[in-house]
Design an enzyme around this catalytic site. Structure first.
Site, PDB file in Angstrom:
ATOM      1  N   THR A   1       0.800  -1.243  -0.412  1.00  0.00           N
ATOM      2  CA  THR A   1      -0.177  -0.311  -0.082  1.00  0.00           C
ATOM      3  C   THR A   1       0.946   1.127  -0.018  1.00  0.00           C
ATOM      4  O   THR A   1       2.025   1.469   0.784  1.00  0.00           O
ATOM      5  CB  THR A   1      -1.239   0.120   0.966  1.00  0.00           C
ATOM      6  OG1 THR A   1      -1.708  -1.191   0.856  1.00  0.00           O
ATOM      7  CG2 THR A   1      -1.648   1.558   0.764  1.00  0.00           C
TER       8      THR A   1
ATOM      9  N   PHE B   1       1.621   5.034   1.049  1.00  0.00           N
ATOM     10  CA  PHE B   1       0.542   6.208   2.214  1.00  0.00           C
ATOM     11  C   PHE B   1       1.038   7.776   0.773  1.00  0.00           C
ATOM     12  O   PHE B   1       2.302   7.304   0.173  1.00  0.00           O
ATOM     13  CB  PHE B   1       1.045   6.146   3.501  1.00  0.00           C
ATOM     14  CG  PHE B   1       0.083   5.159   3.403  1.00  0.00           C
ATOM     15  CD1 PHE B   1      -1.023   4.840   4.089  1.00  0.00           C
ATOM     16  CD2 PHE B   1       0.536   3.933   3.765  1.00  0.00           C
ATOM     17  CE1 PHE B   1      -1.693   3.584   4.640  1.00  0.00           C
ATOM     18  CE2 PHE B   1       0.306   2.128   3.737  1.00  0.00           C
ATOM     19  CZ  PHE B   1      -0.443   2.323   4.480  1.00  0.00           C
TER      20      PHE B   1
END
Length: 356
Positions: free
Chosen positions: A257, A259
């Site tokens: 992921t 960010f």
């Protein structure tokens, strides 16, 4: 054995003393830097400077320690020294134990004040209101794609992107007892449920699936209810004293992921940067091609292109674009100047160092 180890341990003790002396010297210099910054009201956290330091650590590494391990050590040194000037407050999607909190520590080190928020919206609000100096929000996942709520909020926010963090996402199935007896439902963030759906279909198709605000919230719920299983990080499991039923249940073993760090700070060039934009085009043939052609003309590489409905009811879209380089780079500045002239809507979300 003891006779052989004793002189080696004495060497380590002597080296540790040198390291402590050098750390004290570095901290004293950092405090002096803080005094100079205070005179000019300069920001305490400079992501471009820290990125340059960490890249330099890897370039000068003589071994045998790995580059990544040394960078972790130096990030913590910079974090502790930064805290001597001011302890930075960072908002993130809570509660404690989320991957968002992990991203905070990976970007800022552990000498920060974390501010857990109940939603991504609250992270933006805390950052815009000045309750937090920065916010960290998920923007895309390698398996499930863009985090749409983050994209929508980036469009409207007054904050800018000043950094990015990419972390490996490993999901574990956990319960209060460490077993599945009596468990009737599994809880997780909707993204985590999607990232583990193949494994769940194969091993526990009978379980009800409940989407909650975060994986850490799922872990908290499971710690109070033996009928619930949670999908979360092992860090969250430790936080809420859960037992691991099965580790690494994500369908993609390389699941990551990305960010972004948001705040009011305009980050300077670090030498290896990314710029994020939001664009819209007039409703005519060839508009998208004409819009993006200045990038190719000036040799600027586009690394991401996402579309989101403009919610006007007329099938119009906003385009989220990432390009290589910083807005202060000559080629990027020239390309963006032409691109802006072709766009019906144009917004620079920020220029920031590439994640390490």
């Amino acid at each position: 054995m003891t006779d052989k180890l004793k002189p080696l341990r004495e060497q380590i003790d002597a080296i540790d003393k040198q390291i402590l002396d050098l750390l004290a010297q570095r901290a004293n210099v950092a405090q002096a830097v803080g005094h100079v910054k205070a005179e000019t009201n300069a920001p305490v956290f400079r992501p471009e400077r820290e990125a340059q330091v960490l890249r330099g650590v890897a370039e000068r590494n003589p071994g045998p320690l790995k580059d990544k391990d040394l960078q972790v050590i130096f990030r913590e040194i910079m974090s502790a020294c930064r805290a001597l000037e001011k302890r930075v407050t960072v908002a993130y999607l809570g509660p404690t134990g989320t991957f968002s909190e992990q991203a905070v520590f990976q970007q800022f080190g552990s000498s920060v004040e974390g501010l857990p928020c109940v939603s991504i919206d609250e992270v933006f609000r805390a950052t815009e209101a000045g309750t937090a100096d920065f916010g960290v929000v998920p923007v895309e996942n390698s398996s499930e794609g863009a985090i749409n709520r983050t994209l929508d909020l980036l469009l409207a926010t007054t904050s800018v992107i000043s950094g990015e963090v990419s972390i490996a996402v490993h999901h574990s199935l956990m319960t209060k007892t460490g077993g599945m007896e009596g468990v009737t439902a599994v809880c997780a963030h909707s993204q985590a449920l999607a990232q583990c759906q193949v494994w769940l279909n194969l091993h526990h198709p009978e379980l009800e699936r409940r989407a909650v605000a975060s994986n850490a919230e799922a872990a908290r719920m499971a710690s109070h209810d033996p009928t619930l299983a949670a999908i979360a990080s092992e860090m969250a499991g430790e936080q809420y004293q859960l037992g691991v039923v099965q580790a690494h249940i994500q369908d993609d073993p390389h699941n990551r992921t990305r960010f972004v760090v948001i705040g009011s700070l305009l980050t300077g060039p670090s030498g290896q940067d990314r710029t994020s934009l939001v664009l819209a085009v007039p409703n005519k043939a060839g508009a998208v091609y004409n819009l993006l052609s200045p990038l190719a003309k000036h040799g600027v590489s586009m690394t991401r292109f996402e579309s989101r409905p403009a919610r006007t009811g007329t099938w119009e879209y906003y385009f989220y674009v990432d390009i290589e380089g910083h807005v202060q780079d000559a080629a990027v500045a020239a390309a963006l100047s032409e691109l802006k002239d072709n766009a019906a809507f144009f917004k620079v979300l920020g220029s920031y160092p590439l994640s390490l």
